[in-house]
Design an enzyme around this catalytic site. Structure first.
Site, PDB file in Angstrom:
ATOM      1  N   THR D  38      56.552 -15.309   8.943  1.00 12.52           N
ATOM      2  CA  THR D  38      55.317 -15.674   8.240  1.00 12.52           C
ATOM      3  C   THR D  38      55.365 -15.150   6.806  1.00 12.52           C
ATOM      4  O   THR D  38      56.181 -14.298   6.473  1.00 12.52           O
ATOM      5  CB  THR D  38      54.082 -15.061   8.928  1.00 12.52           C
ATOM      6  OG1 THR D  38      54.174 -13.631   8.868  1.00 12.52           O
ATOM      7  CG2 THR D  38      53.981 -15.483  10.375  1.00 12.52           C
ATOM      8  N   ASP D  39      54.462 -15.658   5.959  1.00 15.67           N
ATOM      9  CA  ASP D  39      54.312 -15.083   4.620  1.00 15.67           C
ATOM     10  C   ASP D  39      52.839 -14.791   4.359  1.00 15.67           C
ATOM     11  O   ASP D  39      51.981 -15.064   5.207  1.00 15.67           O
ATOM     12  CB  ASP D  39      54.940 -15.978   3.540  1.00 15.67           C
ATOM     13  CG  ASP D  39      54.198 -17.291   3.350  1.00 15.67           C
ATOM     14  OD1 ASP D  39      52.973 -17.357   3.584  1.00 15.67           O
ATOM     15  OD2 ASP D  39      54.844 -18.268   2.950  1.00 15.67           O
ATOM     16  N   GLN D  40      52.523 -14.248   3.212  1.00 14.55           N
ATOM     17  CA  GLN D  40      51.165 -13.771   2.981  1.00 14.55           C
ATOM     18  C   GLN D  40      50.154 -14.888   2.778  1.00 14.55           C
ATOM     19  O   GLN D  40      48.960 -14.623   2.667  1.00 14.55           O
ATOM     20  CB  GLN D  40      51.119 -12.788   1.801  1.00 14.55           C
ATOM     21  CG  GLN D  40      51.266 -13.414   0.439  1.00 14.55           C
ATOM     22  CD  GLN D  40      51.085 -12.372  -0.668  1.00 14.55           C
ATOM     23  OE1 GLN D  40      51.366 -11.193  -0.459  1.00 14.55           O
ATOM     24  NE2 GLN D  40      50.640 -12.785  -1.827  1.00 14.55           N
ATOM     25  N   SER D  41      50.602 -16.141   2.759  1.00 12.72           N
ATOM     26  CA  SER D  41      49.629 -17.228   2.748  1.00 12.72           C
ATOM     27  C   SER D  41      49.197 -17.573   4.183  1.00 12.72           C
ATOM     28  O   SER D  41      48.373 -18.459   4.386  1.00 12.72           O
ATOM     29  CB  SER D  41      50.183 -18.466   2.035  1.00 12.72           C
ATOM     30  OG  SER D  41      51.094 -19.150   2.849  1.00 12.72           O
ATOM     31  N   VAL D  43      51.125 -18.645   6.742  1.00  8.20           N
ATOM     32  CA  VAL D  43      51.908 -19.696   7.395  1.00  8.20           C
ATOM     33  C   VAL D  43      53.384 -19.271   7.444  1.00  8.20           C
ATOM     34  O   VAL D  43      53.764 -18.247   6.909  1.00  8.20           O
ATOM     35  CB  VAL D  43      51.780 -21.035   6.637  1.00  8.20           C
ATOM     36  CG1 VAL D  43      50.308 -21.394   6.463  1.00  8.20           C
ATOM     37  CG2 VAL D  43      52.474 -20.987   5.283  1.00  8.20           C
TER      38      VAL D  43
END
Lengths: 159, 159, 159, 159
Positions: D38-41, D43
């Site tokens: 995952t990433d900090q957005s 998703v």
């Protein structure tokens, strides 16, 4: 909903004025491949190049006076809609590479970039790529690009 | 603030009742190393093992009736406070590995796990590890562990 | 057998004379976390720190006049035998971090490093770590460290 | 030179007879995104999809009776020459995804695949992609594909 960086960890962020417009089209950064980015065939794994491309467009944005993290703090997110890469020659651990990122087109909805990855010692082109980013809000809904990011007239879009 | 998964992409999530308590202490999953996880020395890069450990404790939690994503949806986050790994023998691409995850201790503030990574074909121990997780809320502030996750009496903590 | 970088892609590598001994004990590099290194809790994923530690000890070695890739070309490989990390505060996307790497002990068989990850803007310590590396040959068999890497007398090892 | 997996770690590998020809064109695997992906957005980071695509074509190959690691042991390497991805909707942590991999064309020099990533719970298409692989030997030099991998007649190539 997308994450908002926690601000209590930091000194109060300076008030950021967005630039009037983005003027720099092309920017070059140096990449030195990490050991963790190699694979057992002895070269850099092909999935690492898009990570570098993201770094390239981040630094192109910064060269225009803007950190991507500032955009996110203002509820402006870019998501990758399309990506393509042509791999011409392998890249190796700990060699110096130039990544040339060019913004090839901006409309109110999308930004297109192209990328060229070049071995510094020989000038040989190792890979080329393109990407298309879409602009979304914190809920992932499409939104207009900030005005300063694209030319006001946008003649090629109105035709 | 930490991210809340967007729910409009999904069918409405079933209402989740948390289990009365976590009863299963040890759980084994099979890992098959990916090509992208190898490095140019021909083995799995050492930084991949902690990724697998995280998968191991996620599946141990699921074996107890709970998805970690359900915890996050309820504002309960676990962050890694400590990690240690001993690498005994290399792991290779596409071989079958057993990862045995054991919950070794739970208090109202922390969960400790141990990990053993074993080559399936020979039973040889490749690596061992431990981790300590802390429980935080959506703002990253420490909070009590959900009650069902630790034994009510907790005698070793009250002394 | 471990991979040997392909040399036909490069200009002939300069003949490398190894330094007489490694003299610099501590070296600091700046890390700027990549977007791909964040996770959905809004911070840098904990498994990225060991990737940075590896970069830190590579640059400490280079500060002593030696590229790790030169060691590999000479059949000298370092493998991580032990790793530990204490995570004190989260690191965030695109902030400037100092990674201080110190070589704490070298014997003919092992190198020990310690790591301190510090937020540049505040000086706050975000994480600490240690690692122990073993020296192996191209077949993964233990071998003595190159002489220039450790003090000749090694008094603490002879007792 | 590319790496040869060390065999002294393993029981002697069974003698592998390559299949007469590859017959299965399409294969589906289930992917469950990892937290580290995952990433900090909030998703899955877009650079993870090509990692999954590689897993998809590996399993398609295995469905045809062959492990990619067996090819490498016989000095046959595949390198990615081209890659493209269209991202339609985000993928999320810990949801079940179907990755459908189809071999769309094989010649003596190249293999083309297409990929479709689908959310299991709704059947919605999240992403599509294509790749072109070239066949090289252990030194990275182009070589013919093993005969069993492509139809003997290859009429579309002879014209």
């Amino acid at each position: 909903m997308r994450v908002k960086p926690r601000t209590d960890e930091f000194p109060a962020p300076e008030v950021k004025t967005f630039p009037d417009c983005t003027k720099i089209q092309t920017h070059t950064i140096t990449i030195v491949p990490r050991y963790s980015e190699t694979d057992q065939s002895g070269v850099i794994h092909h999935t690492v190049y898009p990570v570098w491309f993201e770094m390239g467009r981040t630094e192109l944005l910064r060269a225009n006076g803007l950190a991507y993290s500032d955009l996110e703090k203002n509820g402006i997110y870019f998501v990758v809609a399309e990506l393509s890469v042509k791999y011409r020659r392998p890249a190796f651990y700990d060699e110096k590479l130039d990544l040339v990122t060019t913004c090839t087109r901006i409309t109110s909805a999308r930004v297109e970039h192209s990328y060229r990855l070049i071995r510094q010692s020989t000038g040989v082109l190792l890979a080329e790529g393109t990407s298309i980013l879409a602009c979304v809000d914190k809920d992932g809904k499409p939104r207009r690009m900030p005005a300063f990011m694209y030319p006001e007239e946008e003649p090629e879009e109105k035709s």
